[in-house]
Design an enzyme around this catalytic site. Structure first.
Site, PDB file in Angstrom:
ATOM      1  CB  THR A  46      -4.852   8.928   7.318  1.00  0.00           C
ATOM      2  OG1 THR A  46      -3.953   9.436   8.326  1.00  0.00           O
ATOM      3  CG2 THR A  46      -4.901   9.890   6.151  1.00  0.00           C
TER       4      THR A  46
ATOM      5  CE  LYS B 137      -1.531  -1.477   3.814  1.00  0.00           C
ATOM      6  NZ  LYS B 137      -2.181  -1.680   5.135  1.00  0.00           N
TER       7      LYS B 137
ATOM      8  N   GLY C 210      -6.669   4.324  10.601  1.00  0.00           N
ATOM      9  CA  GLY C 210      -7.367   3.075  10.257  1.00  0.00           C
ATOM     10  C   GLY C 210      -7.533   2.810   8.771  1.00  0.00           C
ATOM     11  CB  THR C 211      -6.034   4.253   5.659  1.00  0.00           C
ATOM     12  OG1 THR C 211      -4.740   4.259   6.250  1.00  0.00           O
ATOM     13  CG2 THR C 211      -6.572   5.662   5.612  1.00  0.00           C
ATOM     14  N   GLY C 212      -5.481   1.375   6.728  1.00  0.00           N
ATOM     15  CA  GLY C 212      -4.992   0.031   6.376  1.00  0.00           C
ATOM     16  C   GLY C 212      -5.985  -1.048   6.779  1.00  0.00           C
ATOM     17  CB  CYS C 213      -7.951  -1.571   9.909  1.00  0.00           C
ATOM     18  SG  CYS C 213      -6.617  -1.345  11.076  1.00  0.00           S
TER      19      CYS C 213
HETATM   20  N1  LIG Z   1      -3.814  10.554   1.790  1.00  0.00           N
HETATM   21  C1  LIG Z   1      -4.284   9.505   1.097  1.00  0.00           C
HETATM   22  N2  LIG Z   1      -4.979   9.704  -0.052  1.00  0.00           N
HETATM   23  C2  LIG Z   1      -5.458   8.664  -0.759  1.00  0.00           C
HETATM   24  N3  LIG Z   1      -5.292   7.376  -0.385  1.00  0.00           N
HETATM   25  C3  LIG Z   1      -4.604   7.110   0.724  1.00  0.00           C
HETATM   26  C4  LIG Z   1      -4.068   8.150   1.555  1.00  0.00           C
HETATM   27  N4  LIG Z   1      -3.440   7.594   2.625  1.00  0.00           N
HETATM   28  C5  LIG Z   1      -3.601   6.257   2.488  1.00  0.00           C
HETATM   29  N5  LIG Z   1      -4.285   5.955   1.358  1.00  0.00           N
HETATM   30  C6  LIG Z   1      -4.685   4.617   0.882  1.00  0.00           C
HETATM   31  O1  LIG Z   1      -5.243   3.941   2.009  1.00  0.00           O
HETATM   32  C7  LIG Z   1      -4.934   2.553   1.931  1.00  0.00           C
HETATM   33  C8  LIG Z   1      -4.164   2.164   3.196  1.00  0.00           C
HETATM   34  O2  LIG Z   1      -2.815   2.543   3.020  1.00  0.00           O
HETATM   35  P1  LIG Z   1      -1.785   2.957   4.150  1.00  0.00           P
HETATM   36  O3  LIG Z   1      -0.444   2.858   3.524  1.00  0.00           O
HETATM   37  O4  LIG Z   1      -2.201   4.249   4.754  1.00  0.00           O
HETATM   38  O5  LIG Z   1      -2.043   1.804   5.211  1.00  0.00           O
HETATM   39  P2  LIG Z   1      -1.594   1.697   6.719  1.00  0.00           P
HETATM   40  O6  LIG Z   1      -0.373   2.496   6.960  1.00  0.00           O
HETATM   41  O7  LIG Z   1      -1.539   0.243   7.001  1.00  0.00           O
HETATM   42  O8  LIG Z   1      -2.800   2.361   7.512  1.00  0.00           O
HETATM   43  P3  LIG Z   1      -3.071   2.387   9.124  1.00  0.00           P
HETATM   44  O9  LIG Z   1      -1.836   1.922   9.799  1.00  0.00           O
HETATM   45  O10 LIG Z   1      -3.460   3.785   9.442  1.00  0.00           O
HETATM   46  O11 LIG Z   1      -4.245   1.482   9.327  1.00  0.00           O
HETATM   47  C9  LIG Z   1      -4.157   2.363   0.638  1.00  0.00           C
HETATM   48  O12 LIG Z   1      -5.050   2.031  -0.393  1.00  0.00           O
HETATM   49  C10 LIG Z   1      -3.540   3.745   0.422  1.00  0.00           C
HETATM   50  O13 LIG Z   1      -3.190   3.983  -0.916  1.00  0.00           O
HETATM   51  C1  LIG Z   2      -6.122  -1.937  17.247  1.00  0.00           C
HETATM   52  C2  LIG Z   2      -5.416  -1.305  16.107  1.00  0.00           C
HETATM   53  N1  LIG Z   2      -5.157  -2.050  15.008  1.00  0.00           N
HETATM   54  C3  LIG Z   2      -4.528  -1.497  13.959  1.00  0.00           C
HETATM   55  C4  LIG Z   2      -4.128  -0.178  13.972  1.00  0.00           C
HETATM   56  C5  LIG Z   2      -3.392   0.425  12.793  1.00  0.00           C
HETATM   57  O1  LIG Z   2      -4.118   1.398  12.195  1.00  0.00           O
HETATM   58  C6  LIG Z   2      -4.430   0.578  15.144  1.00  0.00           C
HETATM   59  N2  LIG Z   2      -4.083   1.873  15.234  1.00  0.00           N
HETATM   60  N3  LIG Z   2      -5.070  -0.011  16.189  1.00  0.00           N
END
Ligand SMILES: Nc1ncnc2c1ncn2[C@@H]1O[C@H](COP(=O)(O)OP(=O)(O)OP(=O)(O)O)[C@@H](O)[C@H]1O
Ligand SMILES: Cc1ncc(CO)c(N)n1
Length: 281
Positions: A210, A176, A212-215
């Site tokens: 942003t 990502k 929780g975007t990854g979850c």
């Molecule tokens: N500012 C942004 N604009 C558009 N898309 C974004 C942005 N930030 C993250 N994304 C998208 O969100 C999704 C999650 O990516 P990200 O790399 O942020 O995950 P993450 O770091 O695991 O997130 P988190 O740890 O906050 O849960 C991907 O599809 C990424 O491209």
């Molecule tokens: C519980 C939990 N899982 C995942 C993340 C990563 O976004 C967070 N901040 N908290």
């Protein structure tokens, strides 16, 4: 009788409601699947950071896994925060015992504020016990670097890191791009063991909301897989889901606010240019 697709998230609880179990269940609900959950750790957390982490005992995790496994037909599942090697091993054991397929592993390591959601010594356990079971792994850039030892600086090192993740036994990977340096785009790179690759590109949204975007992204892929969607199609929907969730902000909290899990189904995003996703094969 038609049965609703059933999913499972094995992850940590976020008291702030934007990430972890809470983000996963909201996303499952929005995408029309039934969500069950196994809580690996309780975090005291909000949009400004993680104040405390209380991991569950291995027994508490095992009995939750049994309760879900003995009753529900899980057609896809995801893992998030697993915290320590014992929890990872217990999780991997149950996935094998119940024969759960369509496993999406989100290798959660460090929260946005810097808190360790995975003990550094647990990275090895993740690699040996969980990645070989994964249908898809969804690391962000620092997580992909930690899993592979490869520093991702351009498209070539990104490809090499993806190949290295697959060599650990996963069937497919999406690296990502949320942490990427491109000011214009957030680009996610997909590579499958069968050689297929794709780039999913969206406009980068200038926001600090942003959390929780990854979850949310991984939960959306899981929901689509549970409904029988093909993997790349599921990833495209997840990308549309997170783009909508980022572009229609809730303006909640004093720090990194949560994304708007309801935005995708409200369909306001369909009318806006910023929500277009480009796919390059
Ligand atoms: N500012 C942004 N604009 C558009 N898309 C974004 C942005 N930030 C993250 N994304 C998208 O969100 C999704 C999650 O990516 P990200 O790399 O942020 O995950 P993450 O770091 O695991 O997130 P988190 O740890 O906050 O849960 C991907 O599809 C990424 O491209
Ligand atoms: C519980 C939990 N899982 C995942 C993340 C990563 O976004 C967070 N901040 N908290």
């Amino acid at each position: 009788m038609k049965k609703t697709p059933q999913t499972l998230t094995i992850a940590g609880s976020d008291s702030g409601g934007g990430a972890g179990i809470q983000a996963d269940l909201k996303t499952f609900q929005e995408l029309g699947v039934y969500g069950t959950s196994v809580i690996t750790a309780v975090t005291a957390q909000n949009t400004t950071g993680v104040n405390a982490i209380y991991p569950m005992s291995v027994q508490a995790i095992q009995t939750q896994l049994e309760a879900v496994g003995d009753d529900f037909d899980i057609s896809a599942l995801k893992t998030g925060m697993l915290f320590n090697p014992e929890i990872i091993q217990e999780t991997a054991k149950a996935i094998q015992q119940y024969g759960w397929k369509n496993l999406v592993v989100d290798p959660v390591m460090i929260a946005k504020g810097g808190a360790n959601l995975l003990q550094p010594e647990a990275v090895e356990a993740l690699k040996t016990h969980l990645l070989p079971l994964a249908f898809l792994v969804t690391p962000n850039i620092p997580e992909a670097e930690a899993l592979t030892g490869i520093s991702i600086t351009d498209v070539f090192s990104r490809r090499r890191a993806a190949e290295r993740v697959l060599s650990l036994g996963a069937q497919a990977v999406v690296i990502k791009g949320g942490h990427g340096t491109d000011p214009e785009y957030a680009e996610d790179y997909f590579l499958h063991l069968n050689g297929e690759s794709a780039v999913f590109r969206a406009a980068r949204i200038a926001t600090n909301q942003t959390h929780g975007t990854g979850c949310t992204f991984a939960a959306a892929v899981t929901a689509q897989l549970a409904k029988g969607r093909e993997l790349k199609e599921a990833i495209l929907t997840a990308k549309e889901f997170i783009q909508a969730a980022l572009s229609d902000p809730l303006n909640i909290g004093k720090g990194h606010g949560p994304t708007n899990h309801g935005a995708y189904q409200m369909r306001r995003h369909e009318k806006t240019e910023v929500n277009k996703i480009e796919v390059f094969q």
